[in-house]
Design an enzyme around this catalytic site. Structure first.
Site, short mmCIF file in Angstrom:
data_model
loop_
_atom_site.label_atom_id
_atom_site.label_comp_id
_atom_site.label_asym_id
_atom_site.label_seq_id
_atom_site.Cartn_x
_atom_site.Cartn_y
_atom_site.Cartn_z
N SER A 191 -0.50 -5.14 -2.73
CA SER A 191 -1.37 -4.92 -3.88
C SER A 191 -2.74 -5.41 -3.48
O SER A 191 -2.92 -6.58 -3.20
CB SER A 191 -0.86 -5.70 -5.09
OG SER A 191 -1.87 -5.73 -6.07
N ARG A 192 -3.70 -4.48 -3.43
CA ARG A 192 -5.00 -4.88 -2.90
C ARG A 192 -5.80 -5.71 -3.88
O ARG A 192 -6.83 -6.26 -3.53
CB ARG A 192 -5.80 -3.64 -2.48
CG ARG A 192 -5.14 -2.98 -1.31
CD ARG A 192 -5.94 -1.87 -0.68
NE ARG A 192 -5.06 -1.15 0.21
CZ ARG A 192 -4.72 0.12 0.05
NH1 ARG A 192 -5.23 0.82 -0.92
NH2 ARG A 192 -3.89 0.68 0.89
N VAL A 193 -5.36 -5.78 -5.14
CA VAL A 193 -6.07 -6.64 -6.08
C VAL A 193 -5.58 -8.08 -5.90
O VAL A 193 -6.33 -9.03 -6.04
CB VAL A 193 -5.86 -6.14 -7.52
CG1 VAL A 193 -6.40 -7.11 -8.53
CG2 VAL A 193 -6.54 -4.80 -7.68
N THR A 209 -5.09 4.82 -3.92
CA THR A 209 -4.67 3.76 -4.84
C THR A 209 -5.01 2.36 -4.30
O THR A 209 -5.41 2.21 -3.16
CB THR A 209 -3.15 3.85 -5.09
OG1 THR A 209 -2.50 3.97 -3.83
CG2 THR A 209 -2.81 5.03 -5.94
N ASP A 210 -4.81 1.36 -5.17
CA ASP A 210 -5.12 -0.02 -4.79
C ASP A 210 -3.88 -0.75 -4.31
O ASP A 210 -3.76 -1.96 -4.48
CB ASP A 210 -5.69 -0.78 -5.99
CG ASP A 210 -6.82 -0.04 -6.66
OD1 ASP A 210 -7.76 0.32 -5.94
OD2 ASP A 210 -6.76 0.18 -7.88
#
Ligand code: ATP
Ligand code: MG
Length: 594
Positions: free
Chosen positions: A450-452, A424-425
């Site tokens: 949250s990698r975004v 997941t991101d």
């Protein structure tokens, strides 16, 4: 078509009501010679009154059903053309016309491959006689039940049954359909509760599907995608401010049992009201009563008008629990490829992995770490890769996934959690200690990510959130160090006070998502240190009053945030003035209510 070796003897059985005359028999003989050119053909006649008219011809393990029911079925299949693989049982228009005229010559019929059940148990069926099945293909049993091919061996195939195995017996006929397992999809599904096969289970009328999609589908390629840039607001302050989720992102919700995982997903669904997002909630291995409670909550808040609930409860066969998330995604893809934004919740993937482990062990696959089969990573990666944001030329739709994983005693390094974390991101980590100390939602700020990141946040939110993540981290660190000392300098005291206030602000009751302007005003006020003189236990109350006050007296501020999505310095100044004004009305300088 089977590759019979040259001059092999092919025993054929012709079941019919009235024996064919010489000419008809010659026709059949001729037909078989054409189909199996290198075989010696022997036809045995068998009388079977059940077929009413016509005949059933069996050559080896292939069957040509020319009985009344068989022809009718063939015609329906062709006309409906529901075949996902794009192939029809009859390959040409000429074929249909010939059937309508009841002629056999020049009909291009395809045989069906027929096998028989050799063993059945625990939802797994082994079939011999079918030699060309595809992985994932649907097999139809004599009693109408369907199975999905999951195991292909030299002499038999293994199927998982998509239903109860009652009624399947040894020797029962099983027919290949040449169709990959799929579910009916369509707009009519919105607002309904369905099982993993797409059949309604809410006691309402049948659903008119507009399409049929295979449950397993390759994920969109790199060139079909666009980067994630539009926020998907959860309405939960601690998530939207620090771990923003974008449309097309996959954000894991992870935590021990009873830490509010489902609640976060449900609040997020509730917050999508009037935001043009279709929500799909997939319940895997949960109690039916839990799912029913959840549907009630959604109904109560008017969220069912844009939501589909798909449920494979704990009492459903493992096969249905296994396919449920794929079916849900197939449903989501239907909307995504039509340009819609979809939010899909998988609750939860730990139970999904357990269901798959059960199936794998029953199919005698060798167990690996924690007794899961070797392909358990692929089980989830192929599922979650299907969530994406499509580029504009493909309609620009998206699937945002919120998979849920349950940990045991906060152990994120177990097999399934590490797998899903790496796919997941980002993850929202919920902690029991926080939950029981009253910090709800119990988001652990240090372990969540949250990698975004900021790409999926509005400018207003990005600016308002400022450095609260770092502030909170500092607060937690300072708090640990200062637990036993009473003698603190002024700066540390201020930091502790500020941190405590922030923690209090991040608490949020169930089913009360905050809109963008509510979040921005709250954070902006906190950032400007306007709430330091409010006693901690009064902060929530103050926040509530403050938001109502600003909405009533300064609608300009609200409009500007909601429309421009910006937080200019002058706007921040106006928010500060409004909050000060409210404060002067409700609190005396000593922090007591006026
Ligand atoms: P399970 O492991 O059983 O699936 P879960 O982690 O999904 O549990 P929930 O069912 O969402 O947890 O919540 C557990 C309990 O905590 C519920 O009774 C719910 O009402 C309560 N709860 C969750 N979040 C909050 C909140 N923000 N405020 C108050 N109560 C909450
Ligand atoms: Mg739950």
């Amino acid at each position: 078509m089977q590759d019979y070796k040259s001059h092999q003897v092919l025993d054929c059985v012709l079941e019919c009501v009235t024996a064919p005359d010489k000419q008809q028999l010659d026709g059949i003989q001729h037909f078989l010679e054409k189909q199996y050119p290198d075989c010696e053909i022997y036809i045995t006649l068998v009388n079977n009154p059940k077929i009413v008219s016509g005949f059933i011809l069996r050559a080896g393990n292939e069957e040509y059903d020319w009985s009344q029911a068989g022809r009718q079925k063939l015609l329906e299949d062709t006309l409906n053309s529901m075949d996902v693989s794009g192939r029809n049982t009859i390959s040409s228009q000429k074929g249909i016309i010939s059937i309508l005229h009841g002629r056999l010559d020049d009909v291009e019929i395809k045989s069906k491959e027929v096998g028989h059940v050799s063993q059945v148990g625990d939802g797994i069926v082994y079939i011999y006689g079918i030699e060309h099945a595809m992985y994932g293909e649907v097999i139809l049993f004599e009693n109408g039940l369907q199975g999905m091919v999951q195991d292909i061996r030299i002499d038999e195939i293994g199927c998982i049954l998509l239903g109860s195995d009652n009624g399947i017996e040894e020797g029962m006929k099983a027919v290949r359909t040449e169709r990959m397992a799929g579910i009916p999809v369509g707009n009519a599904y919105i607002g309904r509760v369905v099982n993993a096969l797409g059949a309604p289970i809410d006691g309402k009328e049948g659903i008119a599907a507009s399409d049929y999609r295979p449950i397993e589908q390759p994920a969109p390629g790199i060139l079909d995608r666009k980067s994630v840039s539009t926020p998907l607001e959860t309405g939960i302050l601690s998530i939207d401010s620090m771990f923003p989720i974008g449309r097309g992102q996959r954000e894991l919700i992870i935590g021990d049992r009873q830490t509010g995982k489902t609640s976060i997903a449900i609040d997020t669904i509730l917050n999508q009201k009037d935001k043009n997002v279709i929500c799909i909630y997939v319940a895997i291995g949960q109690k039916a009563s839990t799912v029913s409670k959840l549907v009630n909550t959604l109904e109560k808040h008017g969220a069912m008008s844009y939501t589909i609930v798909m449920s494979a409860t704990a009492s459903d066969p493992a096969s249905l629990q296994y396919i449920a998330p794929y079916s849900g995604t197939a449903m989501a893809e239907y909307f995504m490829y039509r340009g819609h934004d979809v939010l899909i919740v998988y609750d939860d993937l730990s139970k999904h992995a357990v269901a798959y482990r059960a199936l794998s062990l029953l199919m005698e696959r060798s167990p690996g770490r924690e007794a899961y089969p070797g392909d358990v990573f692929y089980l989830h990666s192929r599922l979650l890769e299907r969530s994406s944001r499509l580029k504009d030329e493909l309609g620009g739709g998206s699937i945002t996934a919120l998979p849920i994983v349950e940990t045991q005693a906060g152990d994120v390094s177990a097999y399934i959690p590490t797998n899903v974390i790496s796919i997941t991101d980002g993850q929202i980590f919920l902690e029991s200690d926080l939950f029981f100390s009253g910090m709800r939602p119990a988001v652990n700020v240090g372990l969540s990510v949250s990698r975004v990141g900021g790409a999926a946040q509005t400018k207003a939110m990005k600016k308002a959130a400022g450095s609260i993540r770092i502030d909170l981290a500092q607060y937690r660190e300072t708090e640990v160090f200062t637990q036993f000392s009473s003698d603190l300098d002024e700066a540390t005291k201020q930091q502790l006070l500020y941190g405590r206030g922030l923690m209090e602000l991040l608490k949020q009751p169930l089913c009360k998502p905050l809109s963008l302007h509510e979040q921005v005003i709250t954070l902006s006020a906190a950032n400007q240190k306007l709430l330091l003189d409010i006693p901690v236990e009064k902060i929530k109350e103050f926040q509530k009053g403050m938001l109502v006050y600003v909405e009533q007296h300064y609608p300009g501020i609200v409009d500007e945030i909601e429309q421009m999505h910006m937080l200019s310095d002058s706007l921040a100044q106006r928010i500060a003035e409004a909050v000060q004004e409210y404060k002067s009305q409700v609190v005396k300088p000593d922090g007591q209510p006026a």
